[in-house]
Design a protein around this motif. Structure first.
Motif, PDB file in Angstrom:
ATOM      1  N   TYR A  72      48.363  67.442  40.053  1.00  0.00           N
ATOM      2  CA  TYR A  72      48.523  68.874  39.803  1.00  0.00           C
ATOM      3  C   TYR A  72      47.318  69.695  40.266  1.00  0.00           C
ATOM      4  O   TYR A  72      47.380  70.917  40.278  1.00  0.00           O
ATOM      5  CB  TYR A  72      48.796  69.125  38.319  1.00  0.00           C
ATOM      6  CG  TYR A  72      50.027  68.402  37.829  1.00  0.00           C
ATOM      7  CD1 TYR A  72      51.297  68.899  38.109  1.00  0.00           C
ATOM      8  CD2 TYR A  72      49.929  67.208  37.131  1.00  0.00           C
ATOM      9  CE1 TYR A  72      52.433  68.231  37.684  1.00  0.00           C
ATOM     10  CE2 TYR A  72      51.055  66.533  36.702  1.00  0.00           C
ATOM     11  CZ  TYR A  72      52.307  67.049  36.979  1.00  0.00           C
ATOM     12  OH  TYR A  72      53.430  66.376  36.565  1.00  0.00           O
ATOM     13  N   LEU A  87      57.019  72.486  44.280  1.00  0.00           N
ATOM     14  CA  LEU A  87      56.911  71.249  45.055  1.00  0.00           C
ATOM     15  C   LEU A  87      57.945  70.244  44.552  1.00  0.00           C
ATOM     16  O   LEU A  87      58.135  70.090  43.338  1.00  0.00           O
ATOM     17  CB  LEU A  87      55.510  70.662  44.933  1.00  0.00           C
ATOM     18  CG  LEU A  87      54.438  71.400  45.734  1.00  0.00           C
ATOM     19  CD1 LEU A  87      53.054  71.175  45.158  1.00  0.00           C
ATOM     20  CD2 LEU A  87      54.490  70.957  47.192  1.00  0.00           C
ATOM     21  N   THR A  88      58.607  69.562  45.469  1.00  0.00           N
ATOM     22  CA  THR A  88      59.713  68.675  45.079  1.00  0.00           C
ATOM     23  C   THR A  88      59.276  67.524  44.175  1.00  0.00           C
ATOM     24  O   THR A  88      60.101  66.997  43.423  1.00  0.00           O
ATOM     25  CB  THR A  88      60.424  68.112  46.328  1.00  0.00           C
ATOM     26  OG1 THR A  88      59.488  67.389  47.122  1.00  0.00           O
ATOM     27  CG2 THR A  88      61.063  69.222  47.152  1.00  0.00           C
ATOM     28  N   TRP A  89      58.014  67.112  44.232  1.00  0.00           N
ATOM     29  CA  TRP A  89      57.552  66.010  43.387  1.00  0.00           C
ATOM     30  C   TRP A  89      57.255  66.455  41.950  1.00  0.00           C
ATOM     31  O   TRP A  89      57.116  65.627  41.056  1.00  0.00           O
ATOM     32  CB  TRP A  89      56.306  65.326  43.970  1.00  0.00           C
ATOM     33  CG  TRP A  89      55.116  66.235  44.154  1.00  0.00           C
ATOM     34  CD1 TRP A  89      54.696  66.786  45.323  1.00  0.00           C
ATOM     35  CD2 TRP A  89      54.198  66.679  43.156  1.00  0.00           C
ATOM     36  NE1 TRP A  89      53.575  67.569  45.119  1.00  0.00           N
ATOM     37  CE2 TRP A  89      53.250  67.516  43.785  1.00  0.00           C
ATOM     38  CE3 TRP A  89      54.075  66.470  41.781  1.00  0.00           C
ATOM     39  CZ2 TRP A  89      52.199  68.145  43.114  1.00  0.00           C
ATOM     40  CZ3 TRP A  89      53.028  67.088  41.100  1.00  0.00           C
ATOM     41  CH2 TRP A  89      52.109  67.908  41.772  1.00  0.00           C
ATOM     42  N   ASN A  90      57.173  67.768  41.702  1.00  0.00           N
ATOM     43  CA  ASN A  90      56.761  68.270  40.390  1.00  0.00           C
ATOM     44  C   ASN A  90      57.943  68.299  39.421  1.00  0.00           C
ATOM     45  O   ASN A  90      58.442  69.343  39.025  1.00  0.00           O
ATOM     46  CB  ASN A  90      56.117  69.654  40.529  1.00  0.00           C
ATOM     47  CG  ASN A  90      55.428  70.092  39.262  1.00  0.00           C
ATOM     48  OD1 ASN A  90      55.624  69.512  38.197  1.00  0.00           O
ATOM     49  ND2 ASN A  90      54.615  71.133  39.371  1.00  0.00           N
ATOM     50  N   GLN A  91      58.370  67.097  39.027  1.00  0.00           N
ATOM     51  CA  GLN A  91      59.536  66.957  38.155  1.00  0.00           C
ATOM     52  C   GLN A  91      59.318  67.581  36.778  1.00  0.00           C
ATOM     53  O   GLN A  91      60.267  68.071  36.160  1.00  0.00           O
ATOM     54  CB  GLN A  91      59.933  65.487  38.039  1.00  0.00           C
ATOM     55  CG  GLN A  91      60.486  64.911  39.328  1.00  0.00           C
ATOM     56  CD  GLN A  91      61.701  65.668  39.829  1.00  0.00           C
ATOM     57  OE1 GLN A  91      62.667  65.875  39.092  1.00  0.00           O
ATOM     58  NE2 GLN A  91      61.654  66.107  41.081  1.00  0.00           N
ATOM     59  N   THR A 136      65.811  73.598  50.104  1.00  0.00           N
ATOM     60  CA  THR A 136      64.655  72.722  50.284  1.00  0.00           C
ATOM     61  C   THR A 136      64.061  73.018  51.649  1.00  0.00           C
ATOM     62  O   THR A 136      64.795  73.146  52.621  1.00  0.00           O
ATOM     63  CB  THR A 136      65.077  71.232  50.239  1.00  0.00           C
ATOM     64  OG1 THR A 136      65.791  70.990  49.027  1.00  0.00           O
ATOM     65  CG2 THR A 136      63.860  70.316  50.286  1.00  0.00           C
ATOM     66  N   LYS A 143      54.179  70.576  52.918  1.00  0.00           N
ATOM     67  CA  LYS A 143      54.790  69.812  51.823  1.00  0.00           C
ATOM     68  C   LYS A 143      56.210  70.325  51.580  1.00  0.00           C
ATOM     69  O   LYS A 143      56.508  71.490  51.808  1.00  0.00           O
ATOM     70  CB  LYS A 143      53.989  69.984  50.527  1.00  0.00           C
ATOM     71  CG  LYS A 143      52.526  69.598  50.621  1.00  0.00           C
ATOM     72  CD  LYS A 143      52.347  68.118  50.611  1.00  0.00           C
ATOM     73  CE  LYS A 143      50.849  67.798  50.613  1.00  0.00           C
ATOM     74  NZ  LYS A 143      50.530  66.539  51.140  1.00  0.00           N
TER      75      LYS A 143
END
Length: 161
Positions: A30, A122-126, A142, A152
């Motif tokens: 983060y 950001l796609t990884w920030n679930q 997306t 990113k």
């Protein structure tokens, strides 16, 4: 998770809040959400370092004890207000996200009642994506965007009024 109910209120961003944001340190991954030093933000006149942008687009989020918990940017575009949301890292991961984001959405709806509300994440920030979904946002697109560490993948999420 914090056990007692918390309420948030959204107020115009004070310069002391802008300075404080520049001191926040997020744990990896983060830490991509960190800001430049306050003196640099002011010298470059960027984001909340510019007094005009700060007064028109940025708000502070305070808890019921008037503690500065985070901020939001309400960036107006044509028919859309894009939210940029930042929570003080000391408050992250304590189950406050939905109340926090809901308080920001309420202000955006009041300021721009006819406009679409969206945000990028950001796609990884679930962790954030789960919160935004609980608040009524849906992934609609997306795409790649430039970040301080290169291009990113991001989701655009739109609020369903």
């Amino acid at each position: 998770m914090i056990s007692s109910p918390v309420t948030f209120r959204v107020v115009p961003m004070e310069i002391t809040h802008a300075e404080e944001i520049c001191l926040w340190n997020y744990e990896p991954p983060y830490n991509i959400y960190g800001w430049q030093r306050w003196d640099q933000m002011q010298a470059l006149g960027i984001e909340f370092g510019d007094p005009e942008i700060r007064s028109h687009q940025y708000v502070s989020v305070l808890n019921d004890q008037d503690v500065f918990c985070g901020f939001a940017q309400l960036f107006p575009m044509e028919g859309v207000v894009r939210l940029g949301i930042g929570m003080n890292p000391d408050f992250c991961g304590h189950g406050l996200g939905k109340l926090f984001v809901d308080s920001i959405v309420k202000v955006a709806l009041k300021r721009y009642p006819e406009w679409e509300i969206d945000l990028e994440v950001l796609t990884w920030n679930q962790r954030a994506i789960r919160t935004y979904r609980k608040c009524g946002f849906t992934i609609t697109d997306t795409y790649e965007r430039r970040t301080p560490t290169g291009d990113k993948p991001f989701y655009c999420m739109v609020y369903d009024k």
